[in-house]
Design a protein around this motif. Structure first.
Motif, PDB file in Angstrom:
ATOM      1  N   VAL A   1       1.069  -1.254   0.164  1.00 10.00           N
ATOM      2  CA  VAL A   1       0.021  -0.065  -0.208  1.00 10.00           C
ATOM      3  C   VAL A   1       1.033   1.274  -0.015  1.00 10.00           C
ATOM      4  N   ILE A   2       0.430   2.298  -0.863  1.00  8.91           N
ATOM      5  CA  ILE A   2       1.256   3.528  -0.466  1.00  8.91           C
ATOM      6  C   ILE A   2       0.167   4.756  -0.224  1.00  8.91           C
ATOM      7  N   ILE A   3       0.684   5.300   1.097  1.00  8.44           N
ATOM      8  CA  ILE A   3      -0.113   6.519   1.380  1.00  8.44           C
ATOM      9  C   ILE A   3       0.597   7.646   0.882  1.00  8.44           C
ATOM     10  N   ALA A   4      -0.007   8.373   0.130  1.00  9.84           N
ATOM     11  CA  ALA A   4       0.506   9.642  -0.530  1.00  9.84           C
ATOM     12  C   ALA A   4      -0.272  10.851   0.070  1.00  9.84           C
ATOM     13  N   GLY A   5       0.477  11.739   0.444  1.00 12.55           N
ATOM     14  CA  GLY A   5      -0.107  13.137   0.956  1.00 12.55           C
ATOM     15  C   GLY A   5       0.245  14.411   0.025  1.00 12.55           C
ATOM     16  N   ALA A   6      -0.758  15.019  -0.380  1.00 11.65           N
ATOM     17  CA  ALA A   6      -0.406  16.169  -1.231  1.00 11.65           C
ATOM     18  C   ALA A   6      -1.631  17.293  -0.896  1.00 11.65           C
ATOM     19  N   GLY A   7      -0.961  18.463  -1.320  1.00 12.01           N
ATOM     20  CA  GLY A   7      -1.887  19.781  -1.412  1.00 12.01           C
ATOM     21  C   GLY A   7      -1.950  20.264  -2.745  1.00 12.01           C
ATOM     22  N   MET A   8      -2.961  21.410  -2.814  1.00  9.87           N
ATOM     23  CA  MET A   8      -3.059  22.003  -3.775  1.00  9.87           C
ATOM     24  C   MET A   8      -3.417  21.209  -5.112  1.00  9.87           C
ATOM     25  N   ALA A   9      -2.556  21.197  -6.261  1.00 15.03           N
ATOM     26  CA  ALA A   9      -2.798  20.450  -7.342  1.00 15.03           C
ATOM     27  C   ALA A   9      -2.869  18.960  -6.883  1.00 15.03           C
ATOM     28  N   ALA A  10      -2.112  18.491  -5.893  1.00  9.50           N
ATOM     29  CA  ALA A  10      -2.231  17.320  -5.367  1.00  9.50           C
ATOM     30  C   ALA A  10      -2.058  15.865  -6.300  1.00  9.50           C
ATOM     31  N   HIS A  11      -1.081  15.944  -7.294  1.00  8.69           N
ATOM     32  CA  HIS A  11      -1.116  14.966  -8.197  1.00  8.69           C
ATOM     33  C   HIS A  11      -0.359  13.812  -7.662  1.00  8.69           C
ATOM     34  N   LEU A  12       0.235  13.873  -6.565  1.00  9.54           N
ATOM     35  CA  LEU A  12       1.103  12.593  -6.126  1.00  9.54           C
ATOM     36  C   LEU A  12       0.370  11.389  -5.916  1.00  9.54           C
ATOM     37  N   PRO A  13      -0.751  11.557  -4.985  1.00  7.76           N
ATOM     38  CA  PRO A  13      -1.339  10.300  -5.114  1.00  7.76           C
ATOM     39  C   PRO A  13      -2.135   9.623  -6.362  1.00  7.76           C
ATOM     40  N   GLY A  14      -2.424  10.523  -7.144  1.00  6.60           N
ATOM     41  CA  GLY A  14      -3.103   9.949  -8.392  1.00  6.60           C
ATOM     42  C   GLY A  14      -1.920   9.220  -9.257  1.00  6.60           C
ATOM     43  N   MET A  15      -0.591  10.001  -9.358  1.00  3.26           N
ATOM     44  CA  MET A  15       0.247   9.503 -10.107  1.00  3.26           C
ATOM     45  C   MET A  15       0.728   8.103  -9.512  1.00  3.26           C
ATOM     46  N   CYS A  16       0.983   8.021  -8.190  1.00  2.27           N
ATOM     47  CA  CYS A  16       1.474   6.914  -7.586  1.00  2.27           C
ATOM     48  C   CYS A  16       0.246   5.782  -8.338  1.00  2.27           C
ATOM     49  N   ALA A  17      -1.007   6.054  -8.006  1.00  2.64           N
ATOM     50  CA  ALA A  17      -1.862   5.219  -8.556  1.00  2.64           C
ATOM     51  C   ALA A  17      -2.046   4.736 -10.023  1.00  2.64           C
ATOM     52  N   ALA A  18      -1.434   5.625 -10.852  1.00  5.95           N
ATOM     53  CA  ALA A  18      -1.231   5.367 -12.551  1.00  5.95           C
ATOM     54  C   ALA A  18      -0.058   4.390 -12.559  1.00  5.95           C
ATOM     55  N   ILE A  19       0.643   4.405 -11.598  1.00  6.77           N
ATOM     56  CA  ILE A  19       2.165   3.433 -11.821  1.00  6.77           C
ATOM     57  C   ILE A  19       2.045   2.304 -10.807  1.00  6.77           C
ATOM     58  N   PHE A  20       1.836   2.289  -9.617  1.00  6.39           N
ATOM     59  CA  PHE A  20       1.846   1.327  -8.429  1.00  6.39           C
ATOM     60  C   PHE A  20       0.518   0.575  -8.763  1.00  6.39           C
ATOM     61  N   PRO A  21       0.745  -0.935  -8.797  1.00  9.78           N
ATOM     62  CA  PRO A  21      -0.268  -1.753  -9.215  1.00  9.78           C
ATOM     63  C   PRO A  21      -1.159  -2.150  -8.022  1.00  9.78           C
ATOM     64  N   MET A  22      -1.052  -1.619  -6.827  1.00  5.41           N
ATOM     65  CA  MET A  22      -1.888  -1.927  -5.576  1.00  5.41           C
ATOM     66  C   MET A  22      -2.179  -0.709  -4.971  1.00  5.41           C
ATOM     67  N   PRO A  23      -3.117  -0.833  -4.067  1.00  7.93           N
ATOM     68  CA  PRO A  23      -3.852   0.283  -3.359  1.00  7.93           C
ATOM     69  C   PRO A  23      -2.649   1.422  -2.998  1.00  7.93           C
ATOM     70  N   VAL A  24      -3.664   2.570  -3.404  1.00  8.56           N
ATOM     71  CA  VAL A  24      -2.935   3.973  -2.915  1.00  8.56           C
ATOM     72  C   VAL A  24      -3.946   5.026  -2.112  1.00  8.56           C
ATOM     73  N   ILE A  25      -3.511   5.260  -1.161  1.00  7.04           N
ATOM     74  CA  ILE A  25      -4.521   6.163  -0.323  1.00  7.04           C
ATOM     75  C   ILE A  25      -4.142   7.513  -0.013  1.00  7.04           C
ATOM     76  N   GLY A  26      -4.942   8.373  -0.552  1.00  6.05           N
ATOM     77  CA  GLY A  26      -4.699   9.990  -0.706  1.00  6.05           C
ATOM     78  C   GLY A  26      -4.801  10.683   0.281  1.00  6.05           C
ATOM     79  N   ILE A  27      -4.144  11.445   0.846  1.00  4.84           N
ATOM     80  CA  ILE A  27      -4.490  12.380   1.922  1.00  4.84           C
ATOM     81  C   ILE A  27      -4.451  13.807   1.579  1.00  4.84           C
ATOM     82  N   PRO A  28      -5.526  14.454   1.344  1.00  2.89           N
ATOM     83  CA  PRO A  28      -5.687  15.911   0.841  1.00  2.89           C
ATOM     84  C   PRO A  28      -5.050  16.813   1.963  1.00  2.89           C
ATOM     85  N   MET A  29      -4.226  17.530   1.734  1.00  8.12           N
ATOM     86  CA  MET A  29      -3.959  18.691   2.795  1.00  8.12           C
ATOM     87  C   MET A  29      -4.563  19.712   2.779  1.00  8.12           C
ATOM     88  N   HIS A  30      -4.844  20.379   4.143  1.00  7.31           N
ATOM     89  CA  HIS A  30      -5.491  21.674   4.141  1.00  7.31           C
ATOM     90  C   HIS A  30      -4.472  22.789   3.291  1.00  7.31           C
TER      91      HIS A  30
END
Length: 166
Positions: free
Chosen positions: A59-88
């Protein structure tokens, strides 16, 4: 070997991402924590996401703010679950981050927790891993029992002292 990758776009995300790490520590789950900017160092990011499976991440936990592409790009490449944390964020209160993470195109899912939801991201990662780990499942059940007992203790205090003295 680390089972969870925790990745954030900036050290300013650390207080939130630390909550995910704290949960994983409490449950005895190995993780690796990294700061990578998907926008400022795309080559480093691509290598991280491409090598995550080989490192043993489940599993990858990816946190990002604003445009917040980090979780989505992880999910585009990594074949297992990605959990995104949107930052305030100061400009839009984290709604920008939330929308960026949750509005993924069909075929590229990202599980998304609440804005600044680090603890829940850690718990969700643990629950995913517990589907094939009985010992971890037992730890999660004990954690839930502890949460229940904490609420019951607070209510007992309220009943004892009354709301004006609480």
């Amino acid at each position: 070997m680390a089972k969870v990758g925790i990745v954030m776009g900036s050290d300013s995300d650390m207080p939130v991402m630390a909550k995910a790490a704290d949960i994983l520590d409490k449950l005895g789950i190995d993780y690796e924590m990294t700061i990578i900017s998907a926008h400022r160092e795309p080559d480093v990011f691509f290598e991280y996401a491409k090598s995550a499976e080989a490192k043993g991440f489940k599993v990858i936990i990816a946190g990002a703010g604003m445009a917040a592409h980090l979780p989505g790009m992880c999910a585009a490449i990594f074949p297992m679950p990605v959990i995104g944390i949107p930052m305030h964020t100061t400009s839009l209160g984290g709604r920008d981050s939330l929308y960026s993470i949750v509005q993924m195109p069909s075929g590229i899912p990202v599980a998304t927790v609440a804005i600044n939801g680090g603890a829940n991201a850690g718990l969700l990662a643990a629950k995913i891993l517990a589907t094939s780990d009985e010992a971890l499942l037992a730890k999660l059940k004990e954690y839930s029992k502890e949460l229940k007992e904490q609420v019951q203790a607070k209510d007992a205090r309220l009943q004892e002292v009354g709301y004006k003295n609480y």
